[in-house]
Design a protein around this motif. Structure first.
Motif, short mmCIF file in Angstrom:
data_model
loop_
_atom_site.label_atom_id
_atom_site.label_comp_id
_atom_site.label_asym_id
_atom_site.label_seq_id
_atom_site.Cartn_x
_atom_site.Cartn_y
_atom_site.Cartn_z
N PRO A 57 0.82 -1.21 0.00
CA PRO A 57 0.00 0.00 0.00
C PRO A 57 0.85 1.26 0.00
N CYS A 58 0.29 2.32 -0.51
CA CYS A 58 0.99 3.59 -0.49
C CYS A 58 0.85 4.21 0.90
N ILE A 59 1.45 5.38 1.09
CA ILE A 59 1.38 6.06 2.38
C ILE A 59 0.82 7.46 2.18
N GLY A 60 0.44 8.08 3.29
CA GLY A 60 -0.02 9.47 3.24
C GLY A 60 -1.21 9.67 2.33
N LEU A 146 19.95 4.97 -0.78
CA LEU A 146 19.07 4.45 0.26
C LEU A 146 17.68 5.02 0.04
N HIS A 147 16.67 4.13 0.05
CA HIS A 147 15.28 4.57 -0.06
C HIS A 147 14.52 3.98 1.12
N VAL A 148 14.16 4.84 2.07
CA VAL A 148 13.42 4.37 3.24
C VAL A 148 12.02 4.96 3.23
N VAL A 149 11.05 4.12 3.51
CA VAL A 149 9.65 4.52 3.54
C VAL A 149 9.07 4.13 4.89
N GLY A 150 8.50 5.07 5.60
CA GLY A 150 7.95 4.81 6.92
C GLY A 150 6.51 5.23 7.03
N GLY A 151 5.67 4.34 7.53
CA GLY A 151 4.27 4.64 7.70
C GLY A 151 3.41 3.43 7.41
N TYR A 152 3.91 2.26 7.76
CA TYR A 152 3.16 1.02 7.57
C TYR A 152 2.92 0.37 8.93
N GLY A 251 9.75 11.51 -1.50
CA GLY A 251 8.54 11.20 -2.25
C GLY A 251 7.44 12.17 -1.87
N PRO A 252 6.44 12.37 -2.72
CA PRO A 252 5.40 13.37 -2.46
C PRO A 252 4.51 13.05 -1.27
N ASN A 253 4.56 11.81 -0.76
CA ASN A 253 3.74 11.44 0.38
C ASN A 253 4.50 11.49 1.70
N GLY A 254 5.79 11.81 1.65
CA GLY A 254 6.59 11.86 2.86
C GLY A 254 6.73 13.29 3.37
#
Length: 475
Positions: A57-60, A146-152, A251-254
């Protein structure tokens, strides 16, 4: 760049000793919206567009990420740099590219994932120690970042077995202090007779500056033999440099802000740990404390076997403990497959507690005992301001837990505003400030810098980071 600084609470890193693949996806091709950078020669080079793999799933606000606009690769021209981490190192055992020596930590209210390329495609995984990296072709072919995504968070309706909910990701922003990724300068120092015991630095790849086995020696940044032990083996002298530089986008959702943080001999828990380990009577510049209560008012109960969903505690040396004191119910993110260590971050544990917490190793150096707390009992103590909890100390034998004004952890930091395009950022040391939650220092000691981190506050994060270095302007 935004100079505002949010107030964060004291935290100590979470050492994550495993990488858990959560989902796989086909390879990312140059399809859809593409962005193009320029080599210094002016030749266009494609930048792989950011994307969420199918099934994740996407975030934000779930806005699609088209990638970066054209990149001016000359933004970093004309400055001298000393590499901290460039994300182009490969793991000889797997062939995957990794963030060598980098660790991640969070407040455990949400998951931090990293996305990376493999021979069979793109994958999301639990971001931890030395997370894998993503090919970007930023300013040169086969460049990794490095690509880190937080919000799951976990899906509460998904059940893995009778006791443990399965991790089926859904949106869940960080709700506590947030988190960060960083690297200890001990990995780049890699010197001293205890180097292997302390984690070996980066000598396996030769990327280190002070150790005998380093392929890239740089004596100019190595502390002299007259320095105190912890500084000799775990810090760098970067007084000839002007600050920290890096390439980044979001990213636009971070969230827009990211904190650039530098620690030294007066603020770092690791140096305090090493000083005590080598000589408990030696003077320390700041003090550590270890809380042995459970976070969020969860009960601390003795159990004869490790409950499902919880990482089994380990004693120094890695020996698993089959019984002990556990925080119940277990934190949903404290699953054995992720292998997260118990957080000693001043906000209580999420996994183990009481004397089991006191006996747990220090996450930065898990191969040696944390003699400051190992063998201590768990007892209540309140500070003069009335704030109290349970701490690893034995009344009448040990000093009382250090007051916050003497505790480690308040490193020097500046918030930087990122946009959705790749840019080169320089953060001068002179722009860094302490946040005010622990011991105050008179100045940042550039002769004994021990850690560089990127941090964030509560919310969603989607960061791309590359080519982290110390820099100096032309003289």
């Amino acid at each position: 760049m935004d100079s505002s600084r949010p107030q964060l609470s004291h935290r100590v890193r979470l050492a994550v000793v495993g990488v858990l693949a959560l989902a796989a996806a086909p390879a990312l091709g140059l399809a859809g919206c593409e962005a193009f950078g320029m080599f210094p020669s002016g030749t266009p080079v494609p930048v792989v567009p950011a994307a969420y793999p199918p099934g994740m799933p996407c975030i934000g606000t779930c806005v699609p990420d088209p990638g970066s606009a054209p990149v001016d690769c000359n933004e970093s021209a004309g400055i001298d740099t000393l590499s901290i981490v460039d994300f182009d190192e490969s793991d000889p055992s797997t062939g995957n590219f990794i963030a060598l020596g980098l660790y991640a930590y969070t407040d455990l209210t949400a998951q931090l994932l990293d996305t990376y390329s493999t021979p069979t495609g793109s994958t999301f995984a639990q971001a931890g120690y030395q997370p894998l990296t993503q090919e970007t072709d930023l300013c040169r072919p086969k460049n990794y970042a490095l690509h880190v995504v937080g919000g799951y968070g976990p899906n509460p309706n998904a059940v893995g077995d009778a006791a443990c909910p399965a991790f089926v990701p859904q949106q869940s922003a960080f709700r506590g202090y947030g988190g960060g990724v960083g690297i200890a300068m001990q990995k780049l120092n890699a010197s001293g007779p205890d180097n292997a015991l302390l984690g070996g630095g980066n000598s396996s790849s030769g990327k280190c500056y002070c150790g005998a086995g380093c392929l890239t020696p740089n004596p100019s940044v190595c502390p002299p033999s007259t320095e105190e032990y912890a500084v000799q083996v775990a810090a760098l002298d970067v007084s000839a440099y002007d600050g920290v530089s890096f390439w980044a986008r979001r990213g636009p959702n971070g969230q827009e802000g990211i904190g650039v943080t530098v620690g030294d001999r007066y603020t770092d828990d690791d140096l305090s740990f090493l000083t005590y380990w080598k000589d408990p009577a030696a003077p320390r510049h700041c003090e550590r404390v270890r809380q042995c209560a459970c976070s969020n008012l969860k009960p601390c109960l003795f159990e004869n076997t490790t409950p499902l969903c919880e990482a089994p505690p380990t004693l120094p040396g890695g020996t698993a403990v089959g019984s002990g004191y556990f925080c119940v119910p277990p934190d949903l993110f404290s699953i054995a497959a992720i292998g997260q260590a118990s957080p000693n971050n001043g906000q209580g544990s999420n996994i183990v507690c009481d004397v089991t917490e006191c006996a747990s190793p220090y996450s930065a150096f898990p191969n040696i005992p944390d003699n400051a707390f190992n063998g201590r009992t768990c007892n209540p103590y309140s500070y003069e301001n009335g704030i109290g909890s349970n701490w690893c100390y034995t009344p009448g034998v040990d000093p009382a837990p250090a007051d916050p004004t003497h505790q480690c952890g308040d490193h020097w930091m500046k918030m930087v505003s990122l946009d959705t395009d790749w840019h080169f950022y320089k953060v001068p040391f002179t722009d860094l400030r302490q946040q005010g939650f622990a011991q105050k220092s008179e100045h940042l000691d550039l002769t004994a810098v021990s850690v560089v981190r990127f941090t964030w506050v509560a919310g969603f994060v989607d960061y791309w980071i590359d080519e982290v270095s110390f820099y100096r302007n032309p003289r």
